[in-house]
Write an enzyme that holds these catalytic residues in place. Structure first.
Site, PDB file in Angstrom:
ATOM      1  N   ASP A  40       0.869  -1.183   0.000  1.00 39.40           N
ATOM      2  CA  ASP A  40       0.000   0.000   0.000  1.00 39.40           C
ATOM      3  C   ASP A  40       0.902   1.227   0.000  1.00 39.40           C
ATOM      4  OD1 ASP A  40      -2.222  -1.556  -0.115  1.00 39.40           O
ATOM      5  OD2 ASP A  40      -2.956  -1.091   1.897  1.00 39.40           O
ATOM      6  N   TYR A  43      -1.519   5.585  -1.499  1.00 35.04           N
ATOM      7  CA  TYR A  43      -2.958   5.638  -1.286  1.00 35.04           C
ATOM      8  C   TYR A  43      -3.598   6.644  -2.241  1.00 35.04           C
ATOM      9  CZ  TYR A  43      -3.944   2.687   2.691  1.00 35.04           C
ATOM     10  OH  TYR A  43      -4.188   1.608   3.493  1.00 35.04           O
ATOM     11  N   ASN A  78      -2.804  -4.298  -1.703  1.00 35.14           N
ATOM     12  CA  ASN A  78      -4.054  -4.311  -2.464  1.00 35.14           C
ATOM     13  C   ASN A  78      -4.403  -2.942  -3.022  1.00 35.14           C
ATOM     14  OD1 ASN A  78      -4.454  -4.296   0.578  1.00 35.14           O
ATOM     15  ND2 ASN A  78      -6.442  -3.481  -0.051  1.00 35.14           N
ATOM     16  N   HIS A 184       2.415  -8.177   2.139  1.00 36.09           N
ATOM     17  CA  HIS A 184       1.517  -7.106   2.571  1.00 36.09           C
ATOM     18  C   HIS A 184       0.445  -7.593   3.537  1.00 36.09           C
ATOM     19  CE1 HIS A 184      -0.937  -3.550   2.637  1.00 36.09           C
ATOM     20  NE2 HIS A 184      -1.983  -4.237   2.202  1.00 36.09           N
ATOM     21  N   HIS A 193      -8.619  -5.869  10.001  1.00 33.14           N
ATOM     22  CA  HIS A 193      -8.745  -6.903   8.982  1.00 33.14           C
ATOM     23  C   HIS A 193      -8.620  -8.308   9.566  1.00 33.14           C
ATOM     24  CE1 HIS A 193      -7.458  -3.449   6.335  1.00 33.14           C
ATOM     25  NE2 HIS A 193      -8.495  -3.924   5.664  1.00 33.14           N
ATOM     26  N   ASP A 220      -3.054  -4.270   8.134  1.00 33.47           N
ATOM     27  CA  ASP A 220      -3.722  -3.694   9.295  1.00 33.47           C
ATOM     28  C   ASP A 220      -2.923  -2.485   9.752  1.00 33.47           C
ATOM     29  OD1 ASP A 220      -6.162  -4.806   9.946  1.00 33.47           O
ATOM     30  OD2 ASP A 220      -5.290  -6.545  10.938  1.00 33.47           O
ATOM     31  N   HIS A 221      -3.642  -1.372  10.020  1.00 36.82           N
ATOM     32  CA  HIS A 221      -2.990  -0.090  10.287  1.00 36.82           C
ATOM     33  C   HIS A 221      -2.675   0.056  11.772  1.00 36.82           C
ATOM     34  CE1 HIS A 221      -3.612   1.367   6.178  1.00 36.82           C
ATOM     35  NE2 HIS A 221      -4.721   0.637   6.222  1.00 36.82           N
TER      36      HIS A 221
END
Length: 295
Positions: A40, A43, A78, A184, A193, A220-221
């Site tokens: 990612d 963005y 993704n 990722h 997620h 996952d952030h």
């Protein structure tokens, strides 16, 4: 993001104004050799063309610290697949900024012997970068498939089988002191997620069978360290460079959560022949958690 270096230094107080500067300060302390980006990269929908300003505004003009002028090894996430994936893995961006390197899957070997060592170095770490987005079934649904840039993948199952065979073969033949797999998507996570079930089913058995030390991911952030009793692998999530504060589930003891942080941050890794240390930092560079592995 993950900063990788082979020199461990004494702890110092870090108090900074923005995450990129925090990374630069920690990178200088560790005298890092390279940086890893776990996908990612741009963005919200990857890059739209070679002149997309996001490359400069999200990369070249952001990570300007002297210590970060070192190779950046990246994988696709993704969100990158929603843009021009061939651009990210080609050489056009490297010509704009020679730090940039991204590919679908590849192997990186890094020696751990010091500069005074003479002869062949027998202590090294190997990083196995894998392309995780094609594993996820929902991205291939009729509703989503047409929004993803699947050029270069070909037949999906053939692509996945080839990648799994390559990973299995590479890990089987490796004599590395440390074996680290980077992708990722999560395998184990208590973030928004959560576990990526396709990765648990298809990739995790290979990692456990061939005694991988760590799986490093984004998606996952948050920042997480998971070590379950039923697995030899340490699962490290470093996806807090952008969005964060999306929540962490409390989980059960068997989920193996050793550390979780819902804010912004990054990790740094110090590698040596007998020890591998992972420090989890908040956006200002302050240390939140430390994991040390021994051989």
């Amino acid at each position: 993001m993950a900063l990788f270096g082979t020199k461990t230094v004494p702890d110092e107080e870090v108090g900074l104004l923005q995450p990129s500067v925090g990374m630069g300060r920690v990178g200088r302390q560790l005298k890092i050799n390279f940086v890893v980006s776990v996908g990612d990269n741009f963005y919200q929908a990857g890059l739209k063309g070679p002149n997309d300003p996001k490359f400069q505004n999200s990369f070249s003009k952001v990570y300007t610290a002297r210590s970060l002028q070192t190779p950046w090894y990246s994988v696709l996430g993704n969100h990158d697949y929603l843009g021009d994936t061939l651009l990210q893995i080609g050489d056009a961006l490297t010509k704009k900024d020679n730090r940039w390197f991204c590919d679908r899957s590849y192997l990186l070997k890094h020696n751990l012997c010091g500069p005074s060592h003479t002869g062949h170095c027998h202590k090294f770490v190997e990083f196995f970068f894998i392309d995780t987005t094609p594993f996820v079934d929902k991205y291939w649904s009729p509703e989503q498939k047409r929004t993803f840039d699947w050029r270069g993948i070909g037949h999906r199952q053939t692509y996945l089988d080839t990648q799994l065979e390559k990973l299995n073969s590479g890990l089987s033949s490796s004599s590395a002191t440390w074996k680290i797999v980077i992708g990722h998507h999560t395998i184990r996570s208590l973030g928004r997620h959560g576990d990526t079930h396709e990765m648990v089913k298809q990739v995790l058995p290979i990692l456990e069978k061939l005694k991988v030390d760590m799986y490093l991911n984004g998606h996952d952030h948050c920042l997480e360290h998971i070590k379950r009793e039923d697995s030899t692998v340490h699962f490290v999530t470093s996806g807090a460079g952008s969005k964060s504060f999306q929540g962490l589930r409390q989980g059960k003891p068997e989920d193996g959560l050793q550390f979780g942080y819902d804010g912004q941050g990054f990790i740094s890794v110090s590698m040596a022949a007998q020890d591998l240390r992972i420090d989890f930092h908040d956006a200002l560079g302050h240390k939140l958690h430390q994991l040390t592995l021994h051989k």
